[in-house]
Design a protein around this motif. Structure first.
Motif, short mmCIF file in Angstrom:
data_model
loop_
_atom_site.label_atom_id
_atom_site.label_comp_id
_atom_site.label_asym_id
_atom_site.label_seq_id
_atom_site.Cartn_x
_atom_site.Cartn_y
_atom_site.Cartn_z
N LYS A 25 2.23 4.35 -4.90
CA LYS A 25 3.01 5.54 -4.54
C LYS A 25 4.43 5.45 -5.10
CE LYS A 25 4.16 3.56 -0.02
NZ LYS A 25 3.70 3.38 1.36
N SER A 192 2.10 -5.85 1.99
CA SER A 192 2.80 -6.94 1.29
C SER A 192 3.27 -8.04 2.25
CB SER A 192 4.01 -6.40 0.52
OG SER A 192 3.58 -5.63 -0.56
N GLY A 209 1.73 -2.93 -2.01
CA GLY A 209 2.55 -2.13 -2.91
C GLY A 209 3.70 -2.92 -3.50
N SER A 210 4.75 -3.11 -2.70
CA SER A 210 5.99 -3.68 -3.24
C SER A 210 5.79 -5.08 -3.81
CB SER A 210 7.08 -3.67 -2.18
OG SER A 210 6.58 -4.10 -0.95
N ARG A 216 10.40 0.25 -3.79
CA ARG A 216 10.30 1.66 -4.16
C ARG A 216 11.65 2.35 -4.03
NH1 ARG A 216 5.46 0.42 -1.50
NH2 ARG A 216 6.49 0.57 0.50
C1 LIG Z 1 3.28 2.07 1.44
C2 LIG Z 1 2.09 1.62 2.21
C3 LIG Z 1 1.54 0.34 2.00
C4 LIG Z 1 2.14 -0.69 1.06
O1 LIG Z 1 3.32 -1.20 1.59
P1 LIG Z 1 4.02 -2.50 0.95
O2 LIG Z 1 4.81 -3.06 2.05
O3 LIG Z 1 4.84 -1.99 -0.18
O4 LIG Z 1 2.94 -3.41 0.48
C5 LIG Z 1 0.39 0.01 2.71
N1 LIG Z 1 -0.18 0.87 3.57
C6 LIG Z 1 0.31 2.08 3.79
C7 LIG Z 1 -0.38 2.98 4.75
C8 LIG Z 1 1.46 2.51 3.13
O5 LIG Z 1 1.95 3.73 3.36
#
Ligand SMILES: *Cc1c(COP(=O)(O)O)cnc(C)c1O
Length: 218
Positions: A25, A192, A209-210, A216
């Motif tokens: 995202k 993460s 993600g991160s 982000r």
């Molecule tokens: C953004 C998001 C993640 C990933 O988060 P990180 O801490 O960047 O790994 C996982 N699950 C959901 C539902 C998210 O919105």
């Protein structure tokens, strides 16, 4: 570290049965292409419009997971291609996914989102609501959806014991669901900051993600 190196360092330590959703995202296509080149095929997005734009332009063998809160009136945009919807938090949404899946002549896999955190801002069912939905689906089956399991998010806290206990609660709910729906075999739990803990507590699918793409900018 590059996206590719981050990804490979995560995969290196990951038990083989764990599915990794790369949460992309807000990230540009170039970042996803780098992860794709390293072999990643499952990407998670939390906005339907952004996910659809990426689906239109990126390789067609990518599996797109919707991990965010879904507005009922936007389901139609992802119904033709979405691979798994993690954030199903109300029965009305299941009915709409069923309707749109039928129009696309598909069966769409869904996870029911459970509310496990000590925070009002996180969405999801509680245990009683989960039981009610599962009972409802037995009486009134929705033929174009498949319940694949549960998803949950722990409280955003440094308290490891609290996170662990929330994951344990979710795992118990998942074990119960499996007694009712033996085909439900995915437990989407861990991000993460807490995926190592989540795997210890029985996760089968982590959403990272991160740690792959860096922080982000909104
Ligand atoms: C953004 C998001 C993640 C990933 O988060 P990180 O801490 O960047 O790994 C996982 N699950 C959901 C539902 C998210 O919105």
């Amino acid at each position: 570290m590059s996206i590719q190196k981050q990804l490979l360092s995560i995969l290196e330590d990951l038990p083989k049965h764990i599915h990794l959703v790369a949460v992309s995202k807000t990230k540009p296509n170039a970042d996803l292409e780098e992860a794709y080149a390293a072999g990643q095929r499952i990407f998670g997005e939390n906005k339907i419009q952004e996910m659809t734009q990426k689906w239109e332009t990126l390789p067609k063998d990518i599996q797109w997971h919707m991990i965010g809160n879904v507005q009922t009136n936007k389901v139609k945009y992802m119904a033709p291609y979405v691979s798994l919807i993690h954030g199903v938090d109300r029965y009305k949404l299941l009915k709409e996914i069923n309707k749109q899946a039928a129009k696309s002549d598909r069966i769409i896999d869904c996870l029911l989102q459970m509310h496990i955190a000590q925070e009002d801002t996180k969405f999801g069912f509680n245990k009683e609501e989960l039981e009610a939905v599962v009972t409802d689906l037995k009486v009134n089956p929705l033929p174009y959806i498949r319940i694949k399991g549960l998803m949950g998010m722990a409280t955003f806290t440094d308290n490891q014991e609290q996170i662990r206990s929330e994951f344990k609660t979710l795992k118990q709910q998942f074990d119960w669901l499996q007694t009712q729906h033996p085909e439900a075999n995915e437990l989407s739990m861990g991000m993460s900051g807490d995926y190592v803990l989540a795997i210890e507590e029985g996760s089968t699918m982590i959403r990272v993600g991160s740690k792959i793409f860096g922080s982000r900018n909104y």
